[in-house]
Design an enzyme around this catalytic site. Structure first.
Site, mmCIF file in Angstrom:
data_model
loop_
_atom_site.group_PDB
_atom_site.id
_atom_site.type_symbol
_atom_site.label_atom_id
_atom_site.label_comp_id
_atom_site.label_asym_id
_atom_site.label_seq_id
_atom_site.Cartn_x
_atom_site.Cartn_y
_atom_site.Cartn_z
ATOM 1 N N ARG A 328 108.649 45.274 53.603
ATOM 2 C CA ARG A 328 108.445 44.222 54.341
ATOM 3 C C ARG A 328 106.865 43.461 53.631
ATOM 4 O O ARG A 328 106.678 42.322 53.554
ATOM 5 C CB ARG A 328 107.948 44.026 55.667
ATOM 6 C CG ARG A 328 107.789 42.967 56.561
ATOM 7 C CD ARG A 328 107.841 42.830 58.022
ATOM 8 N NE ARG A 328 109.240 42.837 58.536
ATOM 9 C CZ ARG A 328 109.680 41.746 58.702
ATOM 10 N NH1 ARG A 328 108.965 40.591 58.739
ATOM 11 N NH2 ARG A 328 111.143 41.531 59.316
ATOM 12 N N GLU A 715 105.109 39.576 66.511
ATOM 13 C CA GLU A 715 104.228 39.950 65.602
ATOM 14 C C GLU A 715 103.451 38.703 64.622
ATOM 15 O O GLU A 715 102.269 38.832 64.243
ATOM 16 C CB GLU A 715 104.999 40.460 64.632
ATOM 17 C CG GLU A 715 105.383 42.025 64.705
ATOM 18 C CD GLU A 715 106.520 42.524 64.169
ATOM 19 O OE1 GLU A 715 107.638 42.011 63.888
ATOM 20 O OE2 GLU A 715 106.294 43.546 63.408
HETATM 21 N N1 MTE Z 1 102.890 42.759 73.007
HETATM 22 C C1 MTE Z 1 102.512 43.542 74.082
HETATM 23 N N2 MTE Z 1 101.862 43.324 75.079
HETATM 24 N N3 MTE Z 1 102.515 45.061 73.722
HETATM 25 C C2 MTE Z 1 103.274 45.658 72.534
HETATM 26 O O1 MTE Z 1 103.275 46.806 72.604
HETATM 27 N N4 MTE Z 1 104.122 44.972 70.474
HETATM 28 C C3 MTE Z 1 104.370 44.047 69.496
HETATM 29 C C4 MTE Z 1 104.763 42.589 70.119
HETATM 30 N N5 MTE Z 1 103.776 42.403 71.200
HETATM 31 C C5 MTE Z 1 103.625 44.681 71.792
HETATM 32 C C6 MTE Z 1 103.438 43.307 71.966
HETATM 33 C C7 MTE Z 1 105.466 44.399 68.563
HETATM 34 S S1 MTE Z 1 104.874 45.414 67.203
HETATM 35 C C8 MTE Z 1 106.652 43.911 68.341
HETATM 36 S S2 MTE Z 1 107.572 44.241 66.998
HETATM 37 C C9 MTE Z 1 106.967 42.889 69.186
HETATM 38 O O2 MTE Z 1 106.048 42.617 70.602
HETATM 39 C C10 MTE Z 1 108.499 43.515 70.006
HETATM 40 O O3 MTE Z 1 108.848 42.827 71.144
HETATM 41 P P1 MTE Z 1 109.834 41.616 70.805
HETATM 42 O O4 MTE Z 1 110.797 41.742 69.782
HETATM 43 O O5 MTE Z 1 110.406 41.479 72.240
HETATM 44 O O6 MTE Z 1 108.844 40.606 70.497
HETATM 45 MO MO1 MOS Z 2 106.926 46.075 65.759
HETATM 46 S S1 MOS Z 2 105.758 46.748 64.450
HETATM 47 O O1 MOS Z 2 108.262 45.685 64.599
HETATM 48 O O2 MOS Z 2 107.481 47.404 66.481
#
Ligand code: MTE
Ligand code: MOS
Length: 765
Positions: A328, A715
């Site tokens: 990535r 992200e």
């Molecule tokens: N938001 C919160 N509050 N807590 C989290 O741990 N993880 C992030 C993001 N936002 C996270 C977060 C990461 S690394 C990812 S990949 C995505 O949320 C995963 O969730 P989604 O695929 O439902 O967006």
């Molecule tokens: Mo998010 S780093 O893809 O869990």
């Protein structure tokens, strides 16, 4: 805030019905439970479980050593110690990694803090004392602590991919300006509020049940099964919710869950394993820091002609997710910019540290930091304002990324950029700042704008699938279950909205049950920001199957209420539940040639940040941030807003505050993580929030290829924080004469900012 006005081409997947529940600005589905403290996390279950044993690790004090003797008998003399778990107890495979390079009970320790064995006690204190009583002898081995040391020693692990288009040497040959440099930057601790936790039990029939704080229940299940030497159907993993994962619970929970499960099998008692903060910080992986070398060419107009780069990530002691993170990074070194001829090599250093892993952005931020650093450094020498240099190199429709994927909707990048330039009054404020700086010799302000283009989908095509289970009960109430996990990001909120929309019901009719591997099997990690795209697609599919079955009844009873309809369907023996499935269409990826169409779409955004820096100390504050971010047609605008704010602040933490330090000396502490608590590891808090923070969602951003026209949001906003780093660079530059490059370390802590501004100031004389 957002528009639901359909684009000319809406697909059945993206089209919204009238009065959809998606798009409503609802608070997080568990917000009340979160703020009252009633929300249950895995460790809260311990108080509701009887006869629980507590696990404590025996952690190695050396960064690299062979275990020559392990004597556990003294632990059994400690009152309350019930069992010591060692490699001899493993009935299956003594390995916790998907890559089979992570012995769960190692005979060779690979980093300070590596768990050699685990002690189970009636109380955590008994287990701790027991662990302290275990005797371990080590034969110390040489250790590598930095990427530079690993490069020197030729210590690498995993594949070494190259992304290439055209002829980078020819591109550099066409350039009228060529620059070379090194960009090195640090990793980041996840610092989820809830540390890693697993609670395992075994029923009368040998069925193992592990409650785990995991982003990837299926993989936790697989590793537990693998360690126990049992098939997957003998292990069930449930995740109620996580108190943050941020990528840190994508792969790291598995071994810990396996230890708890093993302990439970051997003792027939529930086993709880929860890491203390110091254990979590010293045992589990973090964001990868990188070392990168580059050579870049620009033409007279400031357009990229070519780029050659080598990115070396610091993988730590084992691979886990280092290979996909590196992929990535290579796929995002272009960020929003067209580089005609490009070669980027990637490799993973093997060092004696925790095994670095996924962290929000998953390598994307690391790749993008390289090109943003290049632009920030080269702009003054080219005599082109950095903002202009960025804008001039944007992709235009019809161009493709270095890995060959066309950049669809490149005009949205421009739209976000122009909108945020305008709403932030960028041009006027830049003039004001110049004036202010002329009047203030010891304090300087800087303002910068940076773009984000982030590819959505797992690079590895297989992972882009999801399942769901939707039950309609006889009374018309609905229970949904899907393969995604909730870590605070609001996935469950969005999934409730999707189900209510798909069934045409008010939100209150739908309830959601915790994520479990015996409900929805073979799931992917909730990661790559794709949770809502994938699981939303699966839920919508299940709901539509049910509606299709109800259609004949509806035709007979056009005026029936939902409840009447459901009751009538039940009497006609119509199945009222369905499993749904979704896979993202149109994806391809060849990991050997590093080419293909790995992303369903790109998420775009742009941010303007203004900072003020103190010339004596480097101390600084972020005065104002403006963001325009593309979430498609938002499924849940308040949730998305929270994700943008949180992502941005977490990115700013990585780039400007959080400073992971390992002892790299040759002293007895070599290899120790010296920042293992909040007292030494500075996280962003309210005081580091921008004093003024304006966020807008990009309008007319319907995404035809995703559920109800939305885009992933988890992200991408993290990378909007480059604007803060670049603003700091501008402020440092203002201490010196124009036209000179400013090199800024990453993280740009106040100390690093001070060194940068001092170098700029001294360039005057
Ligand atoms: N938001 C919160 N509050 N807590 C989290 O741990 N993880 C992030 C993001 N936002 C996270 C977060 C990461 S690394 C990812 S990949 C995505 O949320 C995963 O969730 P989604 O695929 O439902 O967006
Ligand atoms: Mo998010 S780093 O893809 O869990």
């Amino acid at each position: 805030m957002t528009t639901t006005e359909p684009a000319p081409t809406t697909s059945p997947l993206s089209r919204r019905p009238d009065n959809p529940v998606v798009g409503e600005a609802l608070h997080h589905e568990a917000a009340t439970l979160h703020v009252t403290g009633e929300a249950l996390y895995t460790d809260d279950l311990v108080g509701r479980t009887s006869n629980v044993l507590h696990a404590h690790p025996v952690q190695a004090p050396h960064p690299h050593a062979r275990v020559t003797r392990l004597a556990v008998s003294a632990a059994y003399d400690v009152p309350g110690v019930v069992r010591v778990l060692t490699a001899d107890d493993v009935p299956g495979t003594n390995d916790a990694g998907v890559k089979h390079d992570e012995p769960l009970f190692p005979s060779e320790v690979m980093y300070v803090g590596h768990a050699v064995c685990w002690v189970l006690g009636d109380t955590l204190e008994a287990a701790r004392r027991g662990a302290a009583a275990v005797e371990v002898d080590y034969d110390e081995l040489p250790a590598l602590m930095t990427v530079e040391e690993a490069i020197e020693a030729g210590s690498f692990q995993g594949a070494q991919p190259t992304i290439q288009r055209g002829d980078a040497a020819a591109g550099l040959g066409r350039a009228t300006h060529v620059f070379e440099g090194v960009t090195a930057f640090a990793g980041q601790e996840h610092f989820y509020l809830e540390t890693h936790c697993a609670l395992a039990s075994v029923d009368e029939n040998g069925q193992v049940f592990v409650q785990s704080s995991t982003q990837h229940p299926t993989e936790t299940q697989e590793i537990v099964a693998h360690v126990l030497g049992r098939p997957s159907h003998a292990v069930t993993v449930q995740c109620l919710r996580m108190g943050g994962g941020f990528g840190g619970k994508e792969m790291q929970p598995h071994g810990l869950a396996a230890v708890a499960a093993l302990g439970s099998i051997l003792t027939r008692r529930p086993v709880r394993l929860r890491l203390s903060r110091a254990q979590d910080m010293t045992m589990t992986g973090k964001r990868h820091g990188f070392h990168s070398t580059w050579k870049v060419g620009f033409d007279d107009d400031g357009r990229f002609t070519g780029l050659e780069a080598t990115l070396t990530s610091d993988g730590g002691w084992s691979l886990d997710l280092s290979e996909p993170v590196l992929s990535r990074a290579l796929c995002h070194i272009d960020n929003a910019y067209w580089v005609p001829d490009i070669t980027v090599h990637g490799r993973i250093a093997k060092t004696n540290k925790t095994s670095q892993t996924a962290f929000r952005g998953f390598g994307g931020p690391q790749g993008m930091l390289v090109i943003e650093d290049i632009i920030g450094r080269c702009a003054p020498v080219l005599g082109i304002p950095a903002a202009e240099l960025r804008r001039r190199n944007f992709y235009v429709d019809g161009q493709a990324t270095p890995y060959g994927q066309p950049v669809r909707h490149a005009e949205r990048m421009v739209a976000a950029w122009e909108q945020v330039s305008e709403t932030s009054s960028l041009a006027a404020r830049r003039a004001e700042i110049d004036q202010w700086n002329a009047e203030h010799p010891h304090r300087k302000r800087g303002i910068a704008i940076t773009p984000v283009k982030f590819g959505i989908s797992f690079n590895f095509t297989t992972f882009n699938q999801a399942g769901a289970l939707v039950h309609v009960y006889k009374d018309g109430s609905v229970l949904i279950n899907h393969g995604g996990t909730e870590m605070g990001q609001g996935l469950h909120t969005k999934m409730l909205q999707v189900a209510a929309t798909a069934l045409g019901l008010p939100l209150e009719r739908v309830r959601l049950a915790p994520t479990r591997t015996d409900k929805v099997p073979n799931t992917s990690a909730t990661a790559a920001s794709s949770g809502a795209d994938l699981n939303g697609g699966a839920i919508k599919d299940a709901c539509e199957q049910i509606l299709a079955r109800l259609a004949t009844v509806r035709a007979e009873l056009p005026d029936a209420s939902w409840e009447e309809l459901v009751a009538a369907a039940y009497h006609r023996r119509i199945q009222l539940w369905a499993s749904g499935f979704y896979r993202t269409e149109g994806l391809s990826w060849d990991a050997t040639t590093m080419t293909g169409h790995p992303f369903k779409y790109f998420a775009y955004g742009a941010a303007v940040a203004e900072v003020e820096v103190d010339g004596f100390t480097g101390a600084n504050e972020t005065r104002r941030v403006d963001i325009v971010h593309d979430v498609g047609d938002s499924l849940s605008p308040l949730v998305d807003l929270g994700q943008i704010e949180g992502g941005f602040v977490q990115g700013a933490g990585w780039l400007t505050l959080e400073d992971l330090r390992w002892d790299e000396s040759d002293g007895p502490g070599r290899g120790r993580l010296t920042t293992q608590a909040a007292s030494t590891y500075k996280l962003p808090s309210f005081s580091e929030m921008p004093a003024e923070f304006n966020i807008a969602l990009l309008e007319r951003a319907h995404e035809d290829g995703a559920v109800y026209g939305s885009k992933a949001v988890g992200e991408p906003p993290l990378m909007l924080a480059f604007s803060v780093r670049e603003a700091l660079r501008e402020a440092c530059a203002a201490f010196g004469p124009p036209g000179r490059p400013v090199e800024l370390a990453s993280p740009a802590t106040p100390e690093a900012v001070y060194w940068a501004l001092r170098a700029a100031r001294e360039a005057r004389s």
